[in-house]
Design an enzyme around this catalytic site. Structure first.
Site, PDB file in Angstrom:
ATOM      1  N   HIS A 314      18.560   8.025   3.885  1.00 42.67           N
ATOM      2  CA  HIS A 314      19.977   7.931   4.221  1.00 42.67           C
ATOM      3  C   HIS A 314      20.330   8.947   5.300  1.00 42.67           C
ATOM      4  CE1 HIS A 314      24.258   7.253   3.727  1.00 42.67           C
ATOM      5  NE2 HIS A 314      24.435   8.559   3.589  1.00 42.67           N
ATOM      6  N   GLU A 325      18.726  15.292   0.160  1.00 41.10           N
ATOM      7  CA  GLU A 325      17.849  14.131   0.053  1.00 41.10           C
ATOM      8  C   GLU A 325      16.383  14.552   0.074  1.00 41.10           C
ATOM      9  OE1 GLU A 325      17.385   9.586   1.802  1.00 41.10           O
ATOM     10  OE2 GLU A 325      18.667  11.033   2.863  1.00 41.10           O
ATOM     11  N   LYS A 346      19.249   6.599  11.550  1.00 38.52           N
ATOM     12  CA  LYS A 346      20.571   7.042  12.028  1.00 38.52           C
ATOM     13  C   LYS A 346      20.441   7.972  13.222  1.00 38.52           C
ATOM     14  CE  LYS A 346      23.153   6.680   7.663  1.00 38.52           C
ATOM     15  NZ  LYS A 346      22.067   6.312   6.727  1.00 38.52           N
ATOM     16  N   HIS A 351      25.779   6.725  12.434  1.00 39.59           N
ATOM     17  CA  HIS A 351      26.084   6.368  11.045  1.00 39.59           C
ATOM     18  C   HIS A 351      27.006   5.154  11.034  1.00 39.59           C
ATOM     19  CE1 HIS A 351      26.674   6.408   6.903  1.00 39.59           C
ATOM     20  NE2 HIS A 351      27.134   7.619   6.692  1.00 39.59           N
ATOM     21  N   PHE A 410      30.213   8.728  -0.025  1.00 43.04           N
ATOM     22  CA  PHE A 410      31.264   9.605  -0.554  1.00 43.04           C
ATOM     23  C   PHE A 410      31.657   9.124  -1.955  1.00 43.04           C
ATOM     24  CE2 PHE A 410      33.261  10.992   3.785  1.00 43.04           C
ATOM     25  CZ  PHE A 410      32.155  11.789   4.026  1.00 43.04           C
TER      26      PHE A 410
END
Length: 431
Positions: A314, A325, A346, A351, A410
């Site tokens: 991610h 992570e 990314k 993002h 989030f």
């Protein structure tokens, strides 16, 4: 213990096997999965100065947009007027996936849609607020609500293709389309559908969103070197780069795909989900929620940790997120964490928020299909806390039999998807 690739659907603990037979992408580095893949391998940044509005007064003045997207190439004029940009992007990606999958007539009751978006029709909301304030309530569009609401992407895809099977929308921030793909996997495994369009879209490159993320100090402010601003795992990372786009996969019961002679990119074999239950926007520092999601995906797929050769992380290029992570990967994989490869696409796309999980699932399927791992661009000075193999700077030719793709959001939402190469080969942990 690893699953026997020749086992029948009845032998699988979660029901039917699920193939990935179509891919559709609209991204800052390419439209269509071929151009998208070329962009990833070239490590060509999608970041560019913001042109849609005057960003000169903002701390961040660049983003990863899709400047050449023409909705009229996919939609008629009336549909363009009645869809928010995020829906336009998503329906276009769905059409690309449908065409790529070679889907002809389908059983409408056995074909469904699962889509995700983190925010939905923000452009429509902003536009209609301006109409309300400047022209009064009587001039607000009757299409305002149906254009704004987040479930309309799934609804419009069903309308476009005449699909009357399972239809749902997921909103779990930046994990949204990861969850949407996982939920579509479940629908097929459990016999609710034979084919699912699964993915997500996001389009929030607007002044209010830029101001909001800037106020959170979530964005990179590297305006002088914006093409290298997204640098996951790098010691100098200072935030993520806002992006927009869409990704849609055709998921199909393996027996259904084989009967029609469909091209198969990879097999989707597992799905894990969890919550951090920790903070509104910060990940759990030791990655507890991410650990649970990855472990659940492995268990669901009947894969051992050492079966995994690649993780599409991610990793957004934030100081807290990338470190958490990395810590989570170490907890799940132990010593094997240093033998597998990890990368963050990314670093190239920016993002894509609610679209990120699906777009990165596509990148993972393509990595297995092409036997090449996409790089983490801009990783020049690794953070000492981030000490794994992140495939820095350049792609790596490598045949991998199994992979994970992570999507976190989030609110502490976590999704992890597990993939197998196709055709299936032996796994490292197989007896």
């Amino acid at each position: 213990m690893s699953v026997d690739p020749n086992s029948s659907a009845a032998d699988r603990s979660c029901g039917r096997r699920v193939a990935i037979t179509g891919l559709g992408v609209i991204s800052p580095v390419g439209t269509g999965h071929r151009d998208f893949w070329s962009g990833l391998l070239a490590a060509r940044s999608g970041a560019r100065p913001i042109q849609a509005f005057d960003a000169s007064g903002y701390p961040t003045r660049f983003a990863a947009d899709v400047p050449d997207f023409d909705p009229g190439a996919y939609l008629d004029r009336k549909d363009v007027r009645h869809m928010d940009r995020f829906t336009q992007l998503g329906v276009a990606a769905a059409q690309l996936a449908w065409d790529d999958g070679g889907l002809g007539p389908v059983d409408p009751h056995r074909t469904g849609v699962s889509m995700g978006t983190g925010i939905g029709g923000m452009q429509t909301l902003v536009d209609q607020l301006h109409v309300l304030e400047s022209r009064g309530p009587g001039r607000v569009s009757p299409f305002f609500i149906p254009m704004m609401i987040g479930n309309m992407l799934a609804g419009q895809c069903a309308i476009r293709f005449g699909l009357m099977g399972p239809n749902a929308s997921v909103t779990t921030a930046c994990a949204s389309s990861g969850h949407a793909v996982g939920d579509a996997l479940r629908a097929i495994q459990h016999g609710d559908a034979d084919v699912m369009l699964a993915g997500g879209a996001e389009a929030v490159l607007l002044p209010i969103a830029l101001a909001g993320f800037s106020s959170m100090r979530a964005l990179s402010t590297n305006n002088d070197d914006y093409q290298h601003a997204s640098r996951p795992f790098d010691a100098r990372r200072d935030g993520f780069v806002m992006g927009e786009g869409a990704g849609v996969l055709v998921l199909e019961a393996l027996d259904h795909a084989e009967r029609r002679g469909a091209h198969i990119y990879a097999e989707l074999v597992g799905y894990g989900r969890s919550a951090d239950a920790h903070h509104m926007v910060e990940p759990h520092p030791d990655g507890a929620g991410a650990v649970a999601a990855m472990q659940a995906a492995l268990a669901d797929a009947n894969l051992a940790p050492e079966d995994i050769g690649y993780i599409n992380a991610h990793a957004t290029s934030t100081p807290l997120g990338d470190a958490a992570e990395t810590a989570a990967i170490k907890r799940v994989f132990g010593a094997h964490a240093y033998r597998l490869a990890v990368s963050s696409t990314k670093s190239v796309t920016g993002h894509l928020f609610g679209a990120a999980g699906a777009v990165e699932a596509i990148a993972t399927a393509l990595a297995l299909h092409h036997e090449v791992l996409p790089p983490t661009a801009n990783l020049e000075n690794p953070d000492p806390e981030c000490d794994l193999d992140y495939v820095p700077q350049v792609p790596r030719p490598l045949a991998v039999q199994a992979a994970l793709s992570n999507a976190f959001g989030f609110g502490g939402h976590n999704a992890s998807l597990a993939f197998r190469a196709w055709p299936a080969g032996p796994l490292p942990s197989a007896p």
